[in-house]
Design a protein around this motif. Structure first.
Motif, PDB file in Angstrom:
ATOM      1  N   UNK A  52       0.846  -1.182   0.000  1.00  0.00           N
ATOM      2  CA  UNK A  52       0.000   0.000   0.000  1.00  0.00           C
ATOM      3  C   UNK A  52       0.891   1.245   0.000  1.00  0.00           C
ATOM      4  N   UNK A  53       0.323   2.355  -0.438  1.00  0.00           N
ATOM      5  CA  UNK A  53       1.043   3.623  -0.459  1.00  0.00           C
ATOM      6  C   UNK A  53       0.910   4.277   0.913  1.00  0.00           C
ATOM      7  N   UNK A  54       2.037   4.518   1.560  1.00  0.00           N
ATOM      8  CA  UNK A  54       2.018   5.172   2.866  1.00  0.00           C
ATOM      9  C   UNK A  54       2.497   6.611   2.720  1.00  0.00           C
ATOM     10  N   UNK A  55       2.088   7.445   3.694  1.00  0.00           N
ATOM     11  CA  UNK A  55       2.555   8.836   3.669  1.00  0.00           C
ATOM     12  C   UNK A  55       3.147   9.200   5.018  1.00  0.00           C
ATOM     13  N   UNK A  56       4.068  10.118   4.981  1.00  0.00           N
ATOM     14  CA  UNK A  56       4.721  10.607   6.185  1.00  0.00           C
ATOM     15  C   UNK A  56       5.003  12.088   6.002  1.00  0.00           C
ATOM     16  N   UNK A  57       4.878  12.836   7.087  1.00  0.00           N
ATOM     17  CA  UNK A  57       5.161  14.272   7.049  1.00  0.00           C
ATOM     18  C   UNK A  57       6.505  14.526   7.711  1.00  0.00           C
ATOM     19  N   UNK A  58       7.415  15.113   6.966  1.00  0.00           N
ATOM     20  CA  UNK A  58       8.706  15.531   7.520  1.00  0.00           C
ATOM     21  C   UNK A  58       8.561  16.954   8.039  1.00  0.00           C
ATOM     22  N   UNK A  59       8.834  17.149   9.335  1.00  0.00           N
ATOM     23  CA  UNK A  59       8.659  18.463   9.957  1.00  0.00           C
ATOM     24  C   UNK A  59       9.771  18.669  10.966  1.00  0.00           C
ATOM     25  N   UNK A  62      10.584  24.269  14.236  1.00  0.00           N
ATOM     26  CA  UNK A  62      10.019  24.548  15.560  1.00  0.00           C
ATOM     27  C   UNK A  62       8.846  25.515  15.412  1.00  0.00           C
ATOM     28  N   UNK A  63       7.718  25.252  16.085  1.00  0.00           N
ATOM     29  CA  UNK A  63       6.581  26.187  16.018  1.00  0.00           C
ATOM     30  C   UNK A  63       6.959  27.559  16.568  1.00  0.00           C
ATOM     31  N   UNK A  64       6.255  28.573  16.106  1.00  0.00           N
ATOM     32  CA  UNK A  64       6.447  29.929  16.609  1.00  0.00           C
ATOM     33  C   UNK A  64       5.277  30.293  17.518  1.00  0.00           C
ATOM     34  N   UNK A  65       5.580  30.924  18.646  1.00  0.00           N
ATOM     35  CA  UNK A  65       4.540  31.335  19.585  1.00  0.00           C
ATOM     36  C   UNK A  65       4.998  32.585  20.310  1.00  0.00           C
ATOM     37  N   UNK A  66       4.076  33.513  20.531  1.00  0.00           N
ATOM     38  CA  UNK A  66       4.401  34.734  21.273  1.00  0.00           C
ATOM     39  C   UNK A  66       3.122  35.303  21.865  1.00  0.00           C
ATOM     40  N   UNK A  67       3.273  36.088  22.939  1.00  0.00           N
ATOM     41  CA  UNK A  67       2.121  36.749  23.550  1.00  0.00           C
ATOM     42  C   UNK A  67       1.601  37.845  22.622  1.00  0.00           C
ATOM     43  N   UNK A  68       0.286  38.098  22.720  1.00  0.00           N
ATOM     44  CA  UNK A  68      -0.313  39.124  21.883  1.00  0.00           C
ATOM     45  C   UNK A  68      -1.375  39.887  22.664  1.00  0.00           C
ATOM     46  N   UNK A  88      -0.195  34.269  19.828  1.00  0.00           N
ATOM     47  CA  UNK A  88      -0.276  34.039  18.398  1.00  0.00           C
ATOM     48  C   UNK A  88       0.646  32.885  18.042  1.00  0.00           C
ATOM     49  N   UNK A  89       0.194  32.023  17.111  1.00  0.00           N
ATOM     50  CA  UNK A  89       0.887  30.763  16.821  1.00  0.00           C
ATOM     51  C   UNK A  89       1.105  30.631  15.316  1.00  0.00           C
ATOM     52  N   UNK A  90       2.283  30.151  14.936  1.00  0.00           N
ATOM     53  CA  UNK A  90       2.553  29.803  13.540  1.00  0.00           C
ATOM     54  C   UNK A  90       3.011  28.353  13.497  1.00  0.00           C
ATOM     55  N   UNK A  91       2.154  27.465  12.983  1.00  0.00           N
ATOM     56  CA  UNK A  91       2.475  26.040  12.913  1.00  0.00           C
ATOM     57  C   UNK A  91       1.492  25.336  11.974  1.00  0.00           C
ATOM     58  N   UNK A  92       2.017  24.601  10.997  1.00  0.00           N
ATOM     59  CA  UNK A  92       1.169  23.881  10.041  1.00  0.00           C
ATOM     60  C   UNK A  92       0.653  22.575  10.621  1.00  0.00           C
ATOM     61  N   UNK A  93       1.516  21.859  11.331  1.00  0.00           N
ATOM     62  CA  UNK A  93       1.163  20.527  11.837  1.00  0.00           C
ATOM     63  C   UNK A  93       0.874  20.591  13.335  1.00  0.00           C
ATOM     64  N   UNK A  94      -0.129  21.376  13.697  1.00  0.00           N
ATOM     65  CA  UNK A  94      -0.468  21.608  15.096  1.00  0.00           C
ATOM     66  C   UNK A  94      -0.884  20.308  15.786  1.00  0.00           C
ATOM     67  N   UNK A 142       8.026  18.648  17.799  1.00  0.00           N
ATOM     68  CA  UNK A 142       8.751  19.906  17.947  1.00  0.00           C
ATOM     69  C   UNK A 142       7.918  20.812  18.849  1.00  0.00           C
ATOM     70  N   UNK A 143       8.541  21.531  19.759  1.00  0.00           N
ATOM     71  CA  UNK A 143       7.797  22.400  20.646  1.00  0.00           C
ATOM     72  C   UNK A 143       8.525  23.700  20.904  1.00  0.00           C
ATOM     73  N   UNK A 144       7.761  24.686  21.319  1.00  0.00           N
ATOM     74  CA  UNK A 144       8.322  25.986  21.652  1.00  0.00           C
ATOM     75  C   UNK A 144       7.486  26.563  22.790  1.00  0.00           C
TER      76      UNK A 144
END
Length: 250
Positions: A52-59, A62-68, A88-94, A142-144
């Motif tokens: 079967x065809x498997x998928x994997x995400x390479x990530x 590090x996520x970005x996070x800051x007070x707002x 405020x958060x910047x992360x695709x694979x939350x 990955x964490x921040x």
């Protein structure tokens, strides 16, 4: 033989062959993204079977996070029983976000959300010093974490002790006005409800004084206005005194 093929959204990234089994293969130095792979086995007469065809995400990012907006600055005093934090958060694979609050002795609250909830309002806390931070984690672990911020909750007005003037009659000027408090504060006073508050000098150690050399004979009520660094005001303390500098006639 065995054929292993690795794809991304643009097409084939790599294709590798082996004439022996098992076939162990490692792909390194891949850029972040989604990859697909499968393996095909072919025998000597050309018969094939494919996994079967498997998928994997390479990530590896590090996520970005800051007070707002709405999050108070570090070290502030507030008249409240609640603490608000917003990030405020910047992360695709939350994966999740964790809000942690400590009081002066232990963990007061830890709240984890698996959806992108980016704010929290801790309520129902008594006066005291609290510390908090926020951690975001992605699906690749990955964490921040934000910096730790400190907030001082203070919804209680300062306690005021009147030391001078005494509830008595004074025969001469000046009249000394002095109060002490149980916490860092500022102090003013008025005489007989005067609209102009007299600023009292802070002597350190929560001790305040002022000297009056201009009042005339009479009975007066001195009222003190003392407010702490959170703005809590105590205006309930007053003292009645009399000034009589006139000699009696006989």
């Amino acid at each position: 033989n065995i054929t292993v093929t690795l794809y991304n959204s643009s097409g084939i990234v790599a294709r590798n062959f082996s004439t022996s089994s098992p076939f162990n293969l490692t792909y390194s130095s891949l850029t972040d993204g989604i990859y697909f792979y499968n393996a095909t086995g072919t025998d000597i007469i050309g018969t094939q079977n494919t996994t079967i065809l498997r998928n994997i995400t390479a990530d590896t990012t590090v996520p970005l996070i800051s007070y707002t907006t709405g999050t108070l600055n570090d070290g502030v005093n507030v008249t409240a029983s609640a603490i608000f934090a917003n990030v405020t958060v910047t992360e695709t694979n939350f994966a999740n976000i964790t809000f942690i609050l400590y009081n002066s002795t232990s963990l007061a609250n830890s709240t984890i959300y698996s959806t992108q909830i980016k704010e929290i309002n801790w309520t129902g806390f008594s006066d005291g010093t609290y510390k908090y931070n926020v951690t975001i984690r992605d699906l690749a672990n990955n964490e921040n974490t934000t910096e730790i911020r400190t907030i001082i909750l203070d919804a209680t007005a300062p306690i005021v002790t009147i030391n001078n003037p005494q509830n008595t009659t004074y025969a001469s000027l000046p009249i000394q006005f002095n109060v002490t408090t149980n916490e860092n504060a500022n102090a003013n006073y008025t005489i007989d409800g005067g609209v102009n508050n007299v600023t009292m000098q802070n002597n350190g150690n929560r001790d305040f004084n002022s000297t009056n050399t201009s009042i005339t004979d009479g009975t007066y009520t001195a009222r003190y206005y003392v407010w702490d660094t959170s703005g809590n005001l105590n205006a309930s303390r007053s003292r009645v005194f009399t000034l009589d500098t006139t000699n009696p006639q006989i």
